[in-house]
Design a protein around this motif. Structure first.
Motif, PDB file in Angstrom:
ATOM      1  N   ASN A  32      37.872  45.566  48.719  1.00 40.00           N
ATOM      2  CA  ASN A  32      39.093  44.737  48.723  1.00 40.00           C
ATOM      3  C   ASN A  32      39.047  43.586  49.708  1.00 40.00           C
TER       4      ASN A  32
ATOM      5  N   MET B 199      44.040  51.287  46.699  1.00 41.74           N
ATOM      6  CA  MET B 199      42.994  50.293  46.866  1.00 41.74           C
ATOM      7  C   MET B 199      42.604  50.231  48.348  1.00 41.74           C
TER       8      MET B 199
ATOM      9  N   ASN C  89      40.610  39.870  40.568  1.00 40.51           N
ATOM     10  CA  ASN C  89      41.943  40.470  40.651  1.00 40.51           C
ATOM     11  C   ASN C  89      42.622  40.539  39.270  1.00 40.51           C
TER      12      ASN C  89
ATOM     13  N   LYS D  26      38.044  40.792  44.776  1.00 38.57           N
ATOM     14  CA  LYS D  26      37.900  41.629  45.960  1.00 38.57           C
ATOM     15  C   LYS D  26      36.560  42.369  45.871  1.00 38.57           C
TER      16      LYS D  26
END
Length: 609
Positions: free
Chosen positions: A364, A310, A392, A379
């Protein structure tokens, strides 16, 4: 005139007896007739006149037995009269008249029935024949059954002869002195052998004992309960209280299954049961051996699979999962290092690493979604040159937990069934029957039977083994305290304001004035945590204790309660030997200060000496 000397000899069995000869004179015939007893000798007496004028007849002979001799008779020939069996003849007259006949002899002693005196009383030639005076019941000088005898004529005297001689018999259990040694049932005859007694558990294995003239089966003695599948303390229950259980132990298994709790398994004894059984958990990346196979963090399905880092784009976002061997122990995605150029969401590779819209700069970043609950946090994601907020946690992705949070993102908080949720959240909690969720925290509402949650900590569950006493007075069970015996009440109070009740029934004398001393003691109050009341019923205290501690006259909060008939010390408005005896009281045990309970055990002892 001359008289011959009469002789009479009669002897039987060494004793002299005289026999009389009865003389009977027959005047008309001019002679005398005599008779004698059996076996007697007869001696004749005669007289002869030598004068010419008159002659005197001789005396009559001695009569036979029971016969008196007859008198002499005068006749013309001068012949004397006959007496008994002896003849007396008068002298011959040569010119005068014959003399008067002599008198008959005296009769002999009479014959009587035989008696025990060493003599022949019935004149049959035998002494004491027929056991005269014998055959009657009598008492000898011996003890026991040898005291019973029968009379017997022995050497001219009556003697008492024992029917049973000393040492003829062996001692038996019948309440008698069989061997006549002055002691009854000595040596426990018939006792000492095994028997089955009317008792619970191991106390059925009894032994015979001679008691009060009968063989009785006495029960064996109870012993403290041990974990063996038997009723050692003879209360009708087997292995009650989990003897030897509840202790931390090592199972011998691998990994986290090595820690356990001891548990009584009947005839198998005390075993160490693992808190977590092998195979219950799958391996996780946490540095532990979760599946208890001897290896840590092995075989995790995600390890080696492709992953996306990520925050990275291009080649930096692609990698594989791994579980590190050092802290922190959690899955990580191994990937190439990112670039160093500031990236913007513009569909270009801003970090100069060949990746468009470098996520190190664009993705993110914290943002808020339109979803409720935990799904509101998100995010940023740069896609096609446009930034969006990605939650999330997606709605419905995870189960609701008891944490004051909307975990499943349905707009409600903690609306789940608390049992599976709190069980998941508290994996080490044992013996919990039902959970509750209040204010975002799991709480134990019901424990399994025989357990209580004393410390209110959900993590360890219902950690305290409880007792079986009733918590209401009118439901109290009863326990008998026989004369010369005792009984014990031991338990725990699981609530700050709770109570345990048990009724003791004492075996009391039937009348006033007899010694009677029922006594109840709080022998272990756990340092003053517990207090005891003694009640005559559920509404009134059983007062009138003459010894003890504080409030000994009321029965409330006492350490010792007792009644001592025949030993009272006068007190204010107290008792006397005529006070009705209390034979049944109910004991209430409670936390003295209604403080936070602990898993500590009180003990009450009742005695009836």
């Amino acid at each position: 005139m001359n008289h011959g000397k009469p002789k009479h000899l009669g002897q039987r069995s060494g004793a002299w007896r005289g026999f009389l000869i009865a003389g009977v004179t027959l005047a008309s015939a001019g002679f005398s007739l005599a008779s004698c007893a059996e076996g007697d000798q007869v001696t004749t007496s005669s007289g002869t006149s030598n004068t010419t004028s008159s002659g005197t007849a001789g005396k009559g002979g001695t009569g036979g037995v029971d016969i008196t001799g007859g008198a002499g008779t005068t006749n013309t020939t001068g012949t004397g009269a006959s007496g008994g069996s002896t003849t007396s003849t008068g002298g011959t007259s040569s010119g005068g008249t014959a003399g008067t006949a002599g008198s008959g002899g005296t009769g002999g002693e009479p014959c009587v029935p035989e008696t025990c005196d060493g003599l022949d009383n019935d004149c049959d030639g035998a002494i004491d024949n027929g056991d005269p005076g014998g055959g009657n019941s009598c008492t000898t000088t011996f003890p026991g059954v040898c005291a019973i005898g029968v009379t017997k004529c022995d050497a001219g005297a009556i003697a008492c002869e024992a029917i049973t001689k000393p040492n003829d018999n062996v001692e038996e259990c019948d309440g008698l002195d069989n061997n006549c040694d002055g002691v009854v049932d000595e040596g426990d005859p018939g006792g000492g052998t095994a028997c089955m007694a009317a008792a619970f558990g191991e106390c059925k294995n009894g032994f015979n004992k001679c008691e009060n003239g009968a063989i009785k089966c006495k029960p064996g003695m109870p012993t403290p309960e041990t974990c063996d599948g038997l009723d050692n303390n003879c209360d009708g229950n087997t292995d009650e209280g989990n003897p030897g259980g509840g202790m931390q132990c090592m199972t011998g298994l691998l990994g986290i299954c090595g820690s356990g709790i001891t548990s009584c398994q009947g005839m198998q004894g005390v075993t160490c049961e693992p808190a977590i059984t092998p195979g219950l958990l799958t391996e996780s990346c946490n540095g532990l051996d979760d599946d208890c196979d001897g290896f840590s963090d092995e075989g995790i399905p995600q390890v080696g699979q492709a992953c996306t880092a990520m925050g990275f784009v291009g080649i930096c976002q692609f990698g594989t999962y791994s579980c590190p061997t050092v802290a922190p122990f959690q899955l990580q995605c191994d990937h190439p290092a990112p670039g160093t150029v500031q990236e913007t969401c513009n569909s270009q590779d801003d970090d100069c690493n060949g990746t468009i819209d470098d996520p190190m700069l664009l993705n993110n970043l914290p943002c808020s979604t339109a979803f409720p609950g935990v799904c509101a946090a998100g995010k940023t994601l740069c896609v096609g040159g446009s930034t969006s907020c990605i939650a999330n946690v997606q709605p419905g992705q995870q189960q609701e937990l008891c944490n004051n949070t909307d975990d499943n993102c349905n707009g409600q908080t903690d609306e789940m069934n608390p049992n599976p949720a709190c069980t998941t959240q508290n994996p080490n909690a044992q013996n919990v029957q039902n959970w509750g969720c209040t204010g975002g925290s799991c709480g134990i509402t019901t424990c399994n039977s025989g357990y209580a949650d004393i410390d209110t900590a959900p993590g360890n569950g219902c950690e305290c083994v409880t007792d079986a006493y009733q918590n209401m007075c009118n439901l109290a069970a009863t326990l008998s305290v026989p004369k010369g015996g005792e009984a014990t009440m031991a338990g725990k109070i699981e609530q700050a304001n709770g109570s345990d009740f048990l009724t003791f029934n004492f075996s009391a004398p039937g009348a006033a004035g007899q010694a009677y001393h029922p006594k109840i003691e709080l022998v272990d109050s756990q340092g003053g945590q517990y207090a005891m009341d003694v009640l005559k019923d559920c509404a009134n205290a059983a007062g009138c204790s003459t010894t003890g501690t504080v409030n000994n006259e009321t029965g409330i909060q006492v350490n010792v309660w007792e009644q001592n008939y025949n030993a009272y010390v006068p007190g204010p408005g107290c008792c006397s030997d005529n006070t009705p005896r209390v034979s049944s009281v109910t004991v209430r045990v409670y936390r003295k200060f209604a403080d936070q309970p602990t898993c500590s055990t009180y003990q009450v002892k009742a005695t009836n000496p």
